[in-house]
Design a protein around this motif. Structure first.
Motif, PDB file in Angstrom:
ATOM      1  N   CYS A  46       0.773  -1.930  -9.144  1.00  0.00           N
ATOM      2  CA  CYS A  46       1.019  -3.366  -9.077  1.00  0.00           C
ATOM      3  C   CYS A  46      -0.342  -4.056  -9.126  1.00  0.00           C
ATOM      4  N   HIS A  47      -0.349  -5.328  -9.430  1.00  0.00           N
ATOM      5  CA  HIS A  47      -1.628  -6.033  -9.576  1.00  0.00           C
ATOM      6  C   HIS A  47      -2.459  -5.980  -8.287  1.00  0.00           C
ATOM      7  N   SER A  48      -1.809  -6.111  -7.142  1.00  0.00           N
ATOM      8  CA  SER A  48      -2.553  -6.087  -5.869  1.00  0.00           C
ATOM      9  C   SER A  48      -3.259  -4.756  -5.650  1.00  0.00           C
ATOM     10  N   CYS A  49      -2.551  -3.660  -5.901  1.00  0.00           N
ATOM     11  CA  CYS A  49      -3.148  -2.330  -5.703  1.00  0.00           C
ATOM     12  C   CYS A  49      -4.150  -1.993  -6.800  1.00  0.00           C
ATOM     13  N   HIS A  50      -4.046  -2.680  -7.924  1.00  0.00           N
ATOM     14  CA  HIS A  50      -4.934  -2.393  -9.045  1.00  0.00           C
ATOM     15  C   HIS A  50      -6.224  -3.191  -8.979  1.00  0.00           C
ATOM     16  N   ASN A  51      -6.115  -4.505  -8.844  1.00  0.00           N
ATOM     17  CA  ASN A  51      -7.307  -5.294  -9.098  1.00  0.00           C
ATOM     18  C   ASN A  51      -7.495  -6.492  -8.173  1.00  0.00           C
ATOM     19  N   GLU A  52      -6.995  -6.423  -6.964  1.00  0.00           N
ATOM     20  CA  GLU A  52      -7.207  -7.514  -6.014  1.00  0.00           C
ATOM     21  C   GLU A  52      -8.027  -7.020  -4.827  1.00  0.00           C
ATOM     22  N   PRO A  53      -9.090  -7.724  -4.483  1.00  0.00           N
ATOM     23  CA  PRO A  53      -9.847  -7.338  -3.293  1.00  0.00           C
ATOM     24  C   PRO A  53      -9.030  -7.611  -2.040  1.00  0.00           C
ATOM     25  N   PRO A  54      -9.205  -6.912  -0.958  1.00  0.00           N
ATOM     26  CA  PRO A  54     -10.181  -5.835  -0.802  1.00  0.00           C
ATOM     27  C   PRO A  54      -9.589  -4.450  -1.036  1.00  0.00           C
ATOM     28  N   TYR A  55      -8.268  -4.349  -1.295  1.00  0.00           N
ATOM     29  CA  TYR A  55      -7.629  -3.030  -1.347  1.00  0.00           C
ATOM     30  C   TYR A  55      -7.378  -2.485  -2.738  1.00  0.00           C
ATOM     31  N   GLY A  56      -7.439  -3.315  -3.762  1.00  0.00           N
ATOM     32  CA  GLY A  56      -7.220  -2.837  -5.128  1.00  0.00           C
ATOM     33  C   GLY A  56      -8.243  -1.776  -5.490  1.00  0.00           C
ATOM     34  N   VAL A  57      -7.823  -0.791  -6.275  1.00  0.00           N
ATOM     35  CA  VAL A  57      -8.696   0.352  -6.549  1.00  0.00           C
ATOM     36  C   VAL A  57     -10.015  -0.027  -7.212  1.00  0.00           C
TER      37      VAL A  57
ATOM     38  N   HIS B  50     -11.819  -2.378  -6.309  1.00  0.00           N
ATOM     39  CA  HIS B  50     -12.645  -2.991  -5.262  1.00  0.00           C
ATOM     40  C   HIS B  50     -12.763  -2.125  -4.013  1.00  0.00           C
ATOM     41  N   ASN B  51     -12.111  -0.974  -4.001  1.00  0.00           N
ATOM     42  CA  ASN B  51     -12.006  -0.175  -2.789  1.00  0.00           C
ATOM     43  C   ASN B  51     -12.363   1.274  -3.100  1.00  0.00           C
ATOM     44  N   ALA B  52     -13.534   1.690  -2.668  1.00  0.00           N
ATOM     45  CA  ALA B  52     -14.035   3.034  -2.989  1.00  0.00           C
ATOM     46  C   ALA B  52     -13.129   4.134  -2.438  1.00  0.00           C
ATOM     47  N   LYS B  53     -12.552   3.926  -1.243  1.00  0.00           N
ATOM     48  CA  LYS B  53     -11.670   4.957  -0.664  1.00  0.00           C
ATOM     49  C   LYS B  53     -10.404   5.123  -1.494  1.00  0.00           C
ATOM     50  N   ALA B  54      -9.828   4.011  -1.934  1.00  0.00           N
ATOM     51  CA  ALA B  54      -8.626   4.087  -2.763  1.00  0.00           C
ATOM     52  C   ALA B  54      -8.937   4.759  -4.098  1.00  0.00           C
ATOM     53  N   MET B  55     -10.071   4.415  -4.677  1.00  0.00           N
ATOM     54  CA  MET B  55     -10.455   5.036  -5.949  1.00  0.00           C
ATOM     55  C   MET B  55     -10.711   6.527  -5.767  1.00  0.00           C
ATOM     56  N   GLN B  56     -11.346   6.914  -4.669  1.00  0.00           N
ATOM     57  CA  GLN B  56     -11.603   8.327  -4.412  1.00  0.00           C
ATOM     58  C   GLN B  56     -10.293   9.103  -4.308  1.00  0.00           C
ATOM     59  N   LYS B  57      -9.295   8.532  -3.635  1.00  0.00           N
ATOM     60  CA  LYS B  57      -7.995   9.211  -3.525  1.00  0.00           C
ATOM     61  C   LYS B  57      -7.364   9.402  -4.901  1.00  0.00           C
ATOM     62  N   LEU B  58      -7.474   8.399  -5.759  1.00  0.00           N
ATOM     63  CA  LEU B  58      -6.945   8.557  -7.118  1.00  0.00           C
ATOM     64  C   LEU B  58      -7.727   9.611  -7.893  1.00  0.00           C
ATOM     65  N   HIS B  59      -9.034   9.646  -7.728  1.00  0.00           N
ATOM     66  CA  HIS B  59      -9.845  10.668  -8.396  1.00  0.00           C
ATOM     67  C   HIS B  59      -9.453  12.068  -7.927  1.00  0.00           C
TER      68      HIS B  59
END
Length: 90
Positions: free
Chosen positions: A41-52, A54-63
């Motif tokens: 969803c747009h919030s989880c994708h590209n909205e600060p502070p939790y969108g991937v 903008h959020n290193a932890k969320a991006m790391q989990k996806l990686h």
């Protein structure tokens, strides 16, 4: 490109979602080739502070998820993955 209706990989909400290449930039085509794309969803994708984006932890989990998925589906070990994607995320 038309709107995509589906489920957000992170929060599970159903509605308009956006495609996200788990490994972007120069690795976007490889992400596409190996099916390392999720819908968010747009919030989880590209909205600060939790969108991937903008959020290193969320991006790391996806990686981590993307690396495990690629390794399982292709029979790779960590070194095989690193040869393709240049880094170990686990």
């Amino acid at each position: 490109m038309g709107k995509i209706i589906g489920e957000c990989f992170i929060c599970g909400c159903y509605g308009v979602v956006e495609r996200h290449h788990i490994f972007g930039g120069a690795l976007r085509k490889k992400s596409e080739r190996y099916g390392l794309v999720v819908t968010l969803c747009h919030s989880c994708h590209n909205e600060p502070p939790y969108g991937v984006h903008h959020n290193a932890k969320a991006m790391q989990k996806l990686h981590e998820y993307g690396q495990r998925k690629a390794m399982v589906e292709n029979g790779w070990n960590i070194d095989d993955f690193r040869r393709k994607f240049y880094k170990n995320y686990l």
